[in-house]
Design an enzyme around this catalytic site. Structure first.
Site, PDB file in Angstrom:
ATOM      1  CB  SER A 214      -5.766   3.034  -2.725  1.00  0.00           C
ATOM      2  OG  SER A 214      -6.460   1.893  -3.212  1.00  0.00           O
ATOM      3  CE  LYS A 215      -5.870  -2.906  -3.047  1.00  0.00           C
ATOM      4  NZ  LYS A 215      -5.485  -3.719  -1.882  1.00  0.00           N
TER       5      LYS A 215
ATOM      6  CG  ASN B 108      -6.609 -10.129   2.289  1.00  0.00           C
ATOM      7  OD1 ASN B 108      -6.653 -10.252   1.070  1.00  0.00           O
ATOM      8  ND2 ASN B 108      -7.707 -10.173   3.046  1.00  0.00           N
TER       9      ASN B 108
ATOM     10  CE1 TYR C 134      -9.170  -1.750  -4.321  1.00  0.00           C
ATOM     11  CE2 TYR C 134      -8.796  -2.174  -6.649  1.00  0.00           C
ATOM     12  CZ  TYR C 134      -8.832  -2.624  -5.344  1.00  0.00           C
ATOM     13  OH  TYR C 134      -8.542  -3.939  -5.051  1.00  0.00           O
TER      14      TYR C 134
ATOM     15  CB  SER D 296      -5.576  -4.487  -7.168  1.00  0.00           C
ATOM     16  OG  SER D 296      -6.457  -4.547  -8.257  1.00  0.00           O
TER      17      SER D 296
HETATM   18  N1  LIG Z   1     -11.971  -9.346  -5.046  1.00  0.00           N
HETATM   19  C1  LIG Z   1     -11.213  -8.883  -6.026  1.00  0.00           C
HETATM   20  O1  LIG Z   1     -11.574  -8.954  -7.213  1.00  0.00           O
HETATM   21  C2  LIG Z   1      -9.883  -8.264  -5.729  1.00  0.00           C
HETATM   22  C3  LIG Z   1      -9.063  -7.988  -6.825  1.00  0.00           C
HETATM   23  C4  LIG Z   1      -7.823  -7.412  -6.581  1.00  0.00           C
HETATM   24  C5  LIG Z   1      -7.422  -7.136  -5.306  1.00  0.00           C
HETATM   25  N2  LIG Z   1      -8.250  -7.396  -4.259  1.00  0.00           N
HETATM   26  C6  LIG Z   1      -7.767  -7.063  -2.917  1.00  0.00           C
HETATM   27  O2  LIG Z   1      -7.807  -8.209  -2.107  1.00  0.00           O
HETATM   28  C7  LIG Z   1      -8.005  -7.831  -0.748  1.00  0.00           C
HETATM   29  C8  LIG Z   1      -9.180  -8.602  -0.170  1.00  0.00           C
HETATM   30  O3  LIG Z   1     -10.326  -8.285  -0.930  1.00  0.00           O
HETATM   31  P1  LIG Z   1     -11.634  -9.196  -0.914  1.00  0.00           P
HETATM   32  O4  LIG Z   1     -12.127  -9.240  -2.303  1.00  0.00           O
HETATM   33  O5  LIG Z   1     -11.411 -10.433  -0.174  1.00  0.00           O
HETATM   34  O6  LIG Z   1     -12.608  -8.218  -0.100  1.00  0.00           O
HETATM   35  P2  LIG Z   1     -13.736  -8.490   1.004  1.00  0.00           P
HETATM   36  O7  LIG Z   1     -14.381  -9.811   0.760  1.00  0.00           O
HETATM   37  O8  LIG Z   1     -14.558  -7.265   1.012  1.00  0.00           O
HETATM   38  O9  LIG Z   1     -12.890  -8.602   2.372  1.00  0.00           O
HETATM   39  C9  LIG Z   1     -12.264  -7.479   2.904  1.00  0.00           C
HETATM   40  C10 LIG Z   1     -11.697  -7.844   4.251  1.00  0.00           C
HETATM   41  O10 LIG Z   1     -11.087  -6.673   4.813  1.00  0.00           O
HETATM   42  C11 LIG Z   1     -11.638  -6.455   6.113  1.00  0.00           C
HETATM   43  N3  LIG Z   1     -11.732  -5.028   6.405  1.00  0.00           N
HETATM   44  C12 LIG Z   1     -12.337  -4.076   5.662  1.00  0.00           C
HETATM   45  N4  LIG Z   1     -12.212  -2.865   6.268  1.00  0.00           N
HETATM   46  C13 LIG Z   1     -11.499  -3.092   7.421  1.00  0.00           C
HETATM   47  C14 LIG Z   1     -11.052  -2.268   8.466  1.00  0.00           C
HETATM   48  N5  LIG Z   1     -11.268  -0.939   8.477  1.00  0.00           N
HETATM   49  N6  LIG Z   1     -10.376  -2.838   9.483  1.00  0.00           N
HETATM   50  C15 LIG Z   1     -10.155  -4.166   9.510  1.00  0.00           C
HETATM   51  N7  LIG Z   1     -10.536  -5.008   8.532  1.00  0.00           N
HETATM   52  C16 LIG Z   1     -11.216  -4.458   7.504  1.00  0.00           C
HETATM   53  C17 LIG Z   1     -13.015  -7.073   6.069  1.00  0.00           C
HETATM   54  O11 LIG Z   1     -13.410  -7.347   7.406  1.00  0.00           O
HETATM   55  P3  LIG Z   1     -14.978  -7.487   7.849  1.00  0.00           P
HETATM   56  O12 LIG Z   1     -15.674  -8.192   6.726  1.00  0.00           O
HETATM   57  O13 LIG Z   1     -14.899  -8.332   9.084  1.00  0.00           O
HETATM   58  O14 LIG Z   1     -15.472  -6.114   8.052  1.00  0.00           O
HETATM   59  C18 LIG Z   1     -12.756  -8.309   5.236  1.00  0.00           C
HETATM   60  O15 LIG Z   1     -12.216  -9.342   6.043  1.00  0.00           O
HETATM   61  C19 LIG Z   1      -8.202  -6.314  -0.750  1.00  0.00           C
HETATM   62  O16 LIG Z   1      -6.988  -5.680  -0.426  1.00  0.00           O
HETATM   63  C20 LIG Z   1      -8.594  -6.034  -2.185  1.00  0.00           C
HETATM   64  O17 LIG Z   1      -8.283  -4.724  -2.580  1.00  0.00           O
HETATM   65  C21 LIG Z   1      -9.464  -7.964  -4.442  1.00  0.00           C
END
Ligand SMILES: NC(=O)c1ccc[n+]([C@@H]2O[C@H](COP(=O)([O-])OP(=O)(O)OC[C@H]3O[C@@H](n4cnc5c(N)ncnc54)[C@H](OP(=O)(O)O)[C@@H]3O)[C@@H](O)[C@H]2O)c1
Length: 262
Positions: free
Chosen positions: A160-161, A93, A157, A144
């Site tokens: 990357s997805k 994730n 991005y 994504s």
């Molecule tokens: N939110 C959206 O609209 C959306 C839509 C489509 C896809 N996604 C995908 O869903 C996934 C989660 O996204 P989210 O929205 O939940 O994002 P988020 O709230 O920013 O959470 C990202 C998570 O990844 C961890 N992380 C980031 N860089 C890291 C690293 N170098 N090493 C280890 N952990 C790392 C963060 O850890 P820390 O906070 O502890 O640093 C956090 O737990 C991602 O792959 C994102 O691309 C999100």
């Protein structure tokens, strides 16, 4: 309702957003959890709330560190299996998003994006698969909508997805003879800290983020943004025995937004 009692689920990026919602979802369904994150305070808080869902605190193992570090990845898998004796589900994730035009991206931003969104799921899967073979377990990659659809201000991005979506399908084919399933959940927009991370052009610009999110909600056929719970339900399904005949699937969970995009 899926039952994960006795199953061990490793979720990366569980300290925030979708990973946090997914951890709580699996906790409610009785899984043993291995959770990763860099922010110790937030990951501990998620672990505590998972434990409040009814699973013993001892059924939760937290791993603090950066997934781009090879030693941390190896320790995460080894310590998970050492503690629980098995691994059933890997949820890849953790991910990041620097909003902005491709031509404005720095080499560092490109490398960070590709490393975390594609290389880390690949390398972590490599470490996890020998254990998943033993349990006939499965992998769920979090990609994504933007991996499948061309989107402004998100070029790198999107790339990357798109790559993990192909990886999901190729790996599903490779691992099917071993009865290890590989699937992907591809969310539309969900309001999480993803949009306000350090280094992003939107960092600290709350008004612009709100405008972007409102525009996304208005453009979504179901008329709202997704929630972490919406995404966790889909992950839970693909990880469960209910999906035992599903592999190589790219599941868009986006309120129908893909129907409106090229
Ligand atoms: N939110 C959206 O609209 C959306 C839509 C489509 C896809 N996604 C995908 O869903 C996934 C989660 O996204 P989210 O929205 O939940 O994002 P988020 O709230 O920013 O959470 C990202 C998570 O990844 C961890 N992380 C980031 N860089 C890291 C690293 N170098 N090493 C280890 N952990 C790392 C963060 O850890 P820390 O906070 O502890 O640093 C956090 O737990 C991602 O792959 C994102 O691309 C999100």
């Amino acid at each position: 309702m899926a039952n994960f009692v006795g199953r061990v689920v490793l979720i990366t990026g569980a300290s925030s957003g979708l990973g946090e919602g997914t951890a709580l979802h699996f906790a409610k369904h009785g899984a043993k959890l291995a959770l990763t994150g860099r922010d110790r305070t937030r990951l501990d808080d998620v672990a505590k709330r998972c434990s409040n869902c009814g699973i013993p605190a001892d059924d939760i193992r937290t791993h603090y560190g950066d997934l781009t570090d090879a030693a941390f990845r190896t320790a995460t898998i080894e310590n998970t299996v050492a503690k629980f004796g098995r691994l059933d589900v890997l949820v890849n994730n953790a991910g990041l998003f620097f909003p902005g035009e491709s031509m404005g991206m720095s080499e560092t931003q490109y490398d960070q994006t590709m490393d975390l969104n594609m290389k880390v799921p690949f390398l972590l899967s490599q470490l996890a698969v020998p254990h998943l073979e033993k349990t006939q377990g499965n992998i769920v990659n979090i990609s994504s909508l933007f991996g499948a659809k061309v989107t402004p201000m998100a070029g790198i991005y999107c790339v990357s997805k798109a790559a993990p979506d192909m990886f999901t399908q190729c790996l599903a084919l490779e691992l099917a003879p071993k009865k290890v399933r590989v699937n992907s959940v591809n969310p539309g927009t969900v309001q999480t800290p993803l949009f306000d991370r350090e280094g992003s052009v939107l960092h600290g610009k709350d008004d612009e983020i709100q405008k972007l999110l409102e525009a996304q909600a208005n453009a979504t056929p179901l008329g709202r943004l997704g929630t972490p719970q919406d995404i966790a339900e889909a992950i839970g399904y693909l990880a469960s025995d209910a999906a035992s005949y599903v592999t190589g699937q790219i599941l868009l969970v986006d309120g129908g937004r893909h129907c409106t995009l090229k």
